[in-house]
Write a protein that holds these residues in place. Sequence first.
Motif, PDB file in Angstrom:
ATOM      1  N   TYR A 374      61.485  48.118  63.608  1.00  0.00           N
ATOM      2  CA  TYR A 374      62.415  47.285  63.171  1.00  0.00           C
ATOM      3  C   TYR A 374      62.834  46.406  63.942  1.00  0.00           C
ATOM      4  O   TYR A 374      63.006  46.648  64.872  1.00  0.00           O
ATOM      5  CB  TYR A 374      63.670  48.206  62.537  1.00  0.00           C
ATOM      6  CG  TYR A 374      63.057  48.447  61.422  1.00  0.00           C
ATOM      7  CD1 TYR A 374      62.915  48.419  59.998  1.00  0.00           C
ATOM      8  CD2 TYR A 374      63.095  50.147  61.446  1.00  0.00           C
ATOM      9  CE1 TYR A 374      62.794  49.910  59.076  1.00  0.00           C
ATOM     10  CE2 TYR A 374      62.959  51.545  60.294  1.00  0.00           C
ATOM     11  CZ  TYR A 374      62.477  51.616  59.323  1.00  0.00           C
ATOM     12  OH  TYR A 374      62.432  52.574  58.633  1.00  0.00           O
ATOM     13  N   ASP A 375      62.913  45.653  63.028  1.00  0.00           N
ATOM     14  CA  ASP A 375      63.188  43.987  63.799  1.00  0.00           C
ATOM     15  C   ASP A 375      64.744  43.550  63.480  1.00  0.00           C
ATOM     16  O   ASP A 375      64.653  43.725  63.002  1.00  0.00           O
ATOM     17  CB  ASP A 375      62.549  42.415  63.820  1.00  0.00           C
ATOM     18  CG  ASP A 375      61.511  43.204  64.554  1.00  0.00           C
ATOM     19  OD1 ASP A 375      60.944  43.320  65.322  1.00  0.00           O
ATOM     20  OD2 ASP A 375      60.044  41.465  63.929  1.00  0.00           O
ATOM     21  N   ILE A 376      65.977  43.895  64.361  1.00  0.00           N
ATOM     22  CA  ILE A 376      66.833  43.868  63.939  1.00  0.00           C
ATOM     23  C   ILE A 376      67.542  43.025  64.609  1.00  0.00           C
ATOM     24  O   ILE A 376      67.346  42.193  65.748  1.00  0.00           O
ATOM     25  CB  ILE A 376      67.466  44.774  64.859  1.00  0.00           C
ATOM     26  CG1 ILE A 376      67.013  46.591  64.630  1.00  0.00           C
ATOM     27  CG2 ILE A 376      69.484  44.968  63.825  1.00  0.00           C
ATOM     28  CD1 ILE A 376      67.826  46.793  63.255  1.00  0.00           C
ATOM     29  N   PHE A 377      67.847  42.026  63.829  1.00  0.00           N
ATOM     30  CA  PHE A 377      68.509  40.196  63.997  1.00  0.00           C
ATOM     31  C   PHE A 377      70.086  40.705  63.964  1.00  0.00           C
ATOM     32  O   PHE A 377      70.546  40.852  63.119  1.00  0.00           O
ATOM     33  CB  PHE A 377      68.104  39.340  63.294  1.00  0.00           C
ATOM     34  CG  PHE A 377      66.849  39.271  63.630  1.00  0.00           C
ATOM     35  CD1 PHE A 377      66.274  38.178  64.020  1.00  0.00           C
ATOM     36  CD2 PHE A 377      65.884  39.589  62.776  1.00  0.00           C
ATOM     37  CE1 PHE A 377      64.473  38.216  64.078  1.00  0.00           C
ATOM     38  CE2 PHE A 377      64.323  39.506  62.583  1.00  0.00           C
ATOM     39  CZ  PHE A 377      63.973  38.644  63.593  1.00  0.00           C
ATOM     40  N   LEU A 386      63.261  47.655  66.902  1.00  0.00           N
ATOM     41  CA  LEU A 386      64.053  49.975  67.051  1.00  0.00           C
ATOM     42  C   LEU A 386      63.275  50.556  66.719  1.00  0.00           C
ATOM     43  O   LEU A 386      62.577  50.360  65.603  1.00  0.00           O
ATOM     44  CB  LEU A 386      65.209  49.703  65.989  1.00  0.00           C
ATOM     45  CG  LEU A 386      66.096  50.687  65.719  1.00  0.00           C
ATOM     46  CD1 LEU A 386      67.454  50.301  66.540  1.00  0.00           C
ATOM     47  CD2 LEU A 386      66.514  50.976  64.896  1.00  0.00           C
ATOM     48  N   HIS A 387      62.873  51.195  67.670  1.00  0.00           N
ATOM     49  CA  HIS A 387      61.851  52.526  67.928  1.00  0.00           C
ATOM     50  C   HIS A 387      62.824  53.515  67.139  1.00  0.00           C
ATOM     51  O   HIS A 387      61.416  54.889  66.734  1.00  0.00           O
ATOM     52  CB  HIS A 387      61.539  52.368  69.064  1.00  0.00           C
ATOM     53  CG  HIS A 387      60.503  51.046  69.441  1.00  0.00           C
ATOM     54  ND1 HIS A 387      59.847  51.489  70.646  1.00  0.00           N
ATOM     55  CD2 HIS A 387      60.353  50.074  69.012  1.00  0.00           C
ATOM     56  CE1 HIS A 387      59.767  50.191  71.294  1.00  0.00           C
ATOM     57  NE2 HIS A 387      59.285  49.539  69.436  1.00  0.00           N
ATOM     58  N   ASN A 388      64.455  54.120  67.520  1.00  0.00           N
ATOM     59  CA  ASN A 388      64.470  55.238  67.049  1.00  0.00           C
ATOM     60  C   ASN A 388      65.367  55.060  66.304  1.00  0.00           C
ATOM     61  O   ASN A 388      66.583  54.174  67.380  1.00  0.00           O
ATOM     62  CB  ASN A 388      64.679  54.947  68.246  1.00  0.00           C
ATOM     63  CG  ASN A 388      65.563  57.551  68.075  1.00  0.00           C
ATOM     64  OD1 ASN A 388      65.561  57.780  66.655  1.00  0.00           O
ATOM     65  ND2 ASN A 388      65.773  57.584  69.131  1.00  0.00           N
ATOM     66  N   PRO A 389      66.288  55.957  64.918  1.00  0.00           N
ATOM     67  CA  PRO A 389      67.243  55.692  63.489  1.00  0.00           C
ATOM     68  C   PRO A 389      68.242  55.702  64.917  1.00  0.00           C
ATOM     69  O   PRO A 389      68.891  54.761  64.127  1.00  0.00           O
ATOM     70  CB  PRO A 389      66.678  56.340  62.842  1.00  0.00           C
ATOM     71  CG  PRO A 389      65.242  56.010  63.078  1.00  0.00           C
ATOM     72  CD  PRO A 389      64.774  56.641  64.529  1.00  0.00           C
ATOM     73  N   ASP A 394      75.793  48.905  65.507  1.00  0.00           N
ATOM     74  CA  ASP A 394      76.440  49.107  64.608  1.00  0.00           C
ATOM     75  C   ASP A 394      76.631  47.874  63.769  1.00  0.00           C
ATOM     76  O   ASP A 394      76.389  46.718  63.659  1.00  0.00           O
ATOM     77  CB  ASP A 394      78.009  48.430  65.673  1.00  0.00           C
ATOM     78  CG  ASP A 394      78.998  48.596  64.754  1.00  0.00           C
ATOM     79  OD1 ASP A 394      79.347  48.651  63.565  1.00  0.00           O
ATOM     80  OD2 ASP A 394      80.488  48.762  65.278  1.00  0.00           O
ATOM     81  N   PRO A 395      76.913  47.900  62.764  1.00  0.00           N
ATOM     82  CA  PRO A 395      75.900  47.473  61.564  1.00  0.00           C
ATOM     83  C   PRO A 395      77.413  46.329  61.397  1.00  0.00           C
ATOM     84  O   PRO A 395      76.559  45.105  61.195  1.00  0.00           O
ATOM     85  CB  PRO A 395      76.798  47.890  60.184  1.00  0.00           C
ATOM     86  CG  PRO A 395      76.652  49.590  60.461  1.00  0.00           C
ATOM     87  CD  PRO A 395      76.993  49.253  62.129  1.00  0.00           C
ATOM     88  N   ILE A 401      67.336  42.602  59.200  1.00  0.00           N
ATOM     89  CA  ILE A 401      67.356  43.434  59.557  1.00  0.00           C
ATOM     90  C   ILE A 401      65.533  43.178  58.973  1.00  0.00           C
ATOM     91  O   ILE A 401      65.354  42.720  57.434  1.00  0.00           O
ATOM     92  CB  ILE A 401      66.802  44.860  59.252  1.00  0.00           C
ATOM     93  CG1 ILE A 401      68.593  45.553  59.557  1.00  0.00           C
ATOM     94  CG2 ILE A 401      66.093  46.462  60.115  1.00  0.00           C
ATOM     95  CD1 ILE A 401      69.255  47.092  59.218  1.00  0.00           C
ATOM     96  N   GLU A 402      64.575  43.142  59.399  1.00  0.00           N
ATOM     97  CA  GLU A 402      63.118  43.161  59.424  1.00  0.00           C
ATOM     98  C   GLU A 402      62.114  44.319  59.239  1.00  0.00           C
ATOM     99  O   GLU A 402      62.603  44.624  60.493  1.00  0.00           O
ATOM    100  CB  GLU A 402      62.713  41.022  60.036  1.00  0.00           C
ATOM    101  CG  GLU A 402      63.081  40.601  59.229  1.00  0.00           C
ATOM    102  CD  GLU A 402      62.424  38.880  60.144  1.00  0.00           C
ATOM    103  OE1 GLU A 402      61.663  39.433  60.559  1.00  0.00           O
ATOM    104  OE2 GLU A 402      62.668  37.603  59.723  1.00  0.00           O
TER     105      GLU A 402
END
Length: 597
Positions: A374-377, A386-389, A394-395, A401-402
């Motif tokens: 996931y690409d977290i902006f 992000l490779h690992n949930p 922190d939200p 998130i893409e």
Amino acid sequence: TPLKNIRNFSIVAHIDHGKSTLADRLIQVTGGLTVREMKEQVLDSMELERERGITIKAQTVRLKYEAKDGETYILNLIDTPGHVDFTYEVSRSLYACEGALLVVDASQGVEAQTLANVYQAIDVDLEIVPVLNKIDLPAADPDRVKAQIEDVIGIDASDAIEISAKTGMGVPDVLEAIIARLPAPKGDETAPLKALLVDSWYDPYLGVVVLVRIYDGVMKKGMRIRMMGAKATYTLEQVGVSTPKKTPVDELGPGEIGYFTASIKEVAETAVGDTITEEKRPCEKALPGFKPSVPVVFCGIFPVDAADFEDLREAMGRLRLNDSSFEYEMETSAALGFGFRCGFLGLLHLEIIRERLEREFNLDLITTAPSVVYDIFLTDGEKIELHNPADMPDPVRIDHIEEPWIKATIMAPDEYLGGILKLCEERRGVQKDLTYAGSRAMVVYELPLNEVVFDFYDRLKSISKGYASFDYQLIDHRAESLVKMQILVNEEPVDALSIIVHRDKAEARGRAMCEKLKDLIPRHQFKIPVQAAIGGRVIARETIAALRKDVTAKCYGGDATRKRKLLEKQKEGKKKMRQFGRVEIPQEAFIKALKID
Ligand code: GTP
């Protein structure tokens, strides 16, 4: 060998349509091997490949063929893997050829991977010769399949060759067609060396072996070469061809395909797609580059028994020697202890590696849920991959998130279409196309990869009773409303069960996981709550009731053997369990909890 007497080709086919059988036949007919050696499928050499009937590593074999025109030809057959995870290996193997045999099972017709593979061949401008295989089968319908090749793929199939790779019928016609219909390679022997690095692998006797296709110039023993992309130089030690036995030769000239060794320590030093030239007389321009194959599916792999960690590390190193597309790095999980975060080209790749670790290295493993990247902006403008949930920031720091999306092509008999459309819709799919070729339907969907990595393929197979075929490619990343869902067992979050899920599906998913875990976790002496939560908010809950008696309680009286047996059995069961706080969670729970049915 003069260029006009060389042909370089591949065989493209859907899995099981008979590519390996035909390759074996071509080897046999041209006298490459004895019948005894034929017993083993030659090209698929790894045990697992043989068992699963899939080809992973591209291999090549050089055949000598005396054609009807009285001339002797060198035919280089480059094997290409048939599966969707390995499309990258397919594309550069194809690049090293001038033509391809398109093998289609005459009783089955065109399948999703036939399409994917043949389009790649067309993309690199290969001459395609359609071959209808298995015409010995009563269900073979060559005319229908020819029409289908023309309709669906859009190439002329009027002079398709009808064969049975099994009985050998028609195989000589294939050899003649290779000579007559495929172009000879071009190249200039006097120009500076220009060669394509097609593949490389680790050989226990020779070290790293590199497969090359020569475009210009010659490659010979003792020469100093330069890899243009990697900017490294080596001295060639052995130059040879594979018949498929490795046979040293004096030199490789333009149009030829062969291998070399050069004291290269690791496969990772050899970037597939790189251009190789001579150090003292380099060519001007490198060949067009290849995109490196990047892992798209990640999961955690942990030893069931923490004492196996070092063995696991060593085993991973050994597999990586031969497979640079497999990545791993150490990871610690509160639930599972020390292990590795691993990256794969796709699900099949993941399964192959996991099976090899368990089988060849005799390890008991826990695999966590596969996840995509996931690409977290972040709100401060930073972007995280992000490779690992478990590593989700922190939200409050997250802007959006893409996630990766794919284009999936599914082909199946139309009677299963309803179920397939329903499955795609459930997985957030967007239908793009739906067409028919006879009684087979072809549907194209755009889907989030996240919805496919887990059990999509299994579900598709079961819905279609095994008749559907599937292929996909990554298309883009899209911003979606995604959240991290945690599972709490006995009030404690189990990080290995965290998943990233679409907000609209979180509740249903959480409920299903809690229900599953309730059945998967055995009863303990105390009550165990199992909860799903987003942030601090619990969205689903189940309770595992407490156990009243211990297992041996019912063996009243003095039957000591029976009691011991029971205890031993219990201990054995424990080996596959993981202690988590006061709760024991069985190994299988980590994957089973995530299955959606
Ligand atoms: P992958 O390696 O998985 O890509 O499969 P493949 O395309 O190489 O298929 P393979 O050669 O392993 O053949 C699949 C099955 O079809 C095997 O059981 C073969 O024995 C069978 N088969 C291959 N060619 C023929 C044929 O001409 N006639 C019949 N009846 N069976 C065949």
